[in-house]
Design an enzyme around this catalytic site. Sequence first.
Site, PDB file in Angstrom:
ATOM      1  N   ASP A  91       0.928  -1.326   0.078  1.00 44.56           N
ATOM      2  CA  ASP A  91      -0.110  -0.299  -0.200  1.00 44.56           C
ATOM      3  C   ASP A  91       0.853   1.095  -0.029  1.00 44.56           C
ATOM      4  O   ASP A  91       1.632   1.433   0.675  1.00 44.56           O
ATOM      5  CB  ASP A  91      -1.057   0.053   1.186  1.00 44.56           C
ATOM      6  N   GLY A 104      -3.327  -5.350   0.791  1.00 42.80           N
ATOM      7  CA  GLY A 104      -3.955  -6.454  -0.031  1.00 42.80           C
ATOM      8  C   GLY A 104      -4.901  -7.188   0.682  1.00 42.80           C
ATOM      9  O   GLY A 104      -4.754  -7.423   1.854  1.00 42.80           O
ATOM     10  N   LYS A 142     -21.992  -2.498   7.626  1.00 46.24           N
ATOM     11  CA  LYS A 142     -22.629  -1.172   7.351  1.00 46.24           C
ATOM     12  C   LYS A 142     -21.587  -0.232   7.891  1.00 46.24           C
ATOM     13  O   LYS A 142     -21.993   0.894   8.326  1.00 46.24           O
ATOM     14  CB  LYS A 142     -23.928  -1.136   7.809  1.00 46.24           C
ATOM     15  N   ASN A 144     -19.983   2.414  10.308  1.00 40.45           N
ATOM     16  CA  ASN A 144     -20.221   2.647  11.747  1.00 40.45           C
ATOM     17  C   ASN A 144     -21.574   2.529  12.202  1.00 40.45           C
ATOM     18  O   ASN A 144     -22.010   2.488  13.370  1.00 40.45           O
ATOM     19  CB  ASN A 144     -19.775   4.374  11.934  1.00 40.45           C
ATOM     20  N   GLY A 185     -12.853  -3.312   6.880  1.00 44.01           N
ATOM     21  CA  GLY A 185     -13.668  -4.689   6.434  1.00 44.01           C
ATOM     22  C   GLY A 185     -12.694  -5.777   6.510  1.00 44.01           C
ATOM     23  O   GLY A 185     -13.251  -6.931   6.789  1.00 44.01           O
ATOM     24  N   ASP A 186     -11.301  -5.762   6.147  1.00 46.10           N
ATOM     25  CA  ASP A 186     -10.627  -6.846   6.255  1.00 46.10           C
ATOM     26  C   ASP A 186     -10.470  -7.516   7.693  1.00 46.10           C
ATOM     27  O   ASP A 186     -10.480  -8.617   7.916  1.00 46.10           O
ATOM     28  CB  ASP A 186      -9.187  -6.818   5.670  1.00 46.10           C
ATOM     29  N   THR A 235      -9.298  -1.585  14.704  1.00 40.75           N
ATOM     30  CA  THR A 235      -8.763  -1.228  13.506  1.00 40.75           C
ATOM     31  C   THR A 235      -8.586   0.350  13.132  1.00 40.75           C
ATOM     32  O   THR A 235      -7.587   0.994  12.580  1.00 40.75           O
ATOM     33  CB  THR A 235      -8.813  -2.061  12.481  1.00 40.75           C
TER      34      THR A 235
END
Length: 298
Positions: free
Chosen positions: A15, A41, A205, A207, A235-236, A266
């Site tokens: 990244d 990734g 969704k 927050n 999300g990961d 996170t």
Amino acid sequence: MSKGKITVIGSINMDLVTITNIRPQVGETVLGESFSTVPGGKGANQAVAAARLGADVTLIGCVGPDAFGLELRNHLMNEGVSFREVQNETKKHTGIASITVSDQDNSIIVVPGANEEVTPTGIEPFIDTIVGSDMILLQLEIPIHTVEYVIKKASHNNVPIIVNPAPFQPLSMETLEKVTYITPNELEEKMLQVVNMKEKVVVTKGNKGVSIWDNGKFIDIASYNVDVVDTTGAGDAFNGALAVALAEGSSLEDACRFATAVGALTVTKLGAQSGMPTREDVVAFLESQNSKGQKLTF
């Protein structure tokens, strides 16, 4: 509590992260605040998230014969992820994601590179690892025919499968029927059109939390109120944590509550993998929430 054996088949990127107060318009040049290179990734992110939570994690993927590839191999080893490297026949460069972070949100451009080498032929040497897993975790940053191939193999051997359908690509109903759980965000859920498979769907969704169908009813699981620094990788982190909790035998509802806490932690730090918490971090966070009247599940 047994230690889950999780196999992730997915992307590995470096990244390239730029922090800026001003998001540039087309044709505009602005000054940013900082720049950094950090491992990323979706496949690697989810593998690191699961490993930090105590799972036995194998990642099947591909990097290039370049400096980024060497750095990422060493990083995965240091994170305790067992890396099974697909042979890079065409010697493509390591995948990269160019990420611009501004106003507590991000924009991302992904150049797949060596991730395109994660083909059915490339992963064939690792089929025994796949079918010997407690949980398979997939995303869509590798060729879609590889995702379908893994799902077919895992389903045939009764291995549970979680698919995170991002970035969105259409999946056939035949493929979706073989999946144990699919974890779209709200937009991806609409594009998937899985109304007849609601028991398989975990809708993230942001927050606003998570929605699931469990025991014949919809359940909304609230998010946690935290100070947001960077949403990259949230999300990961959720998907990695969901795989861990389900592999350990948790109910879907409790697994989602745990994964929601991991996702919340996170976003309080910069970077995808660098912001992912350890099991000890999550337990301490949940205990602090419990003192405020929140439900403690782990």
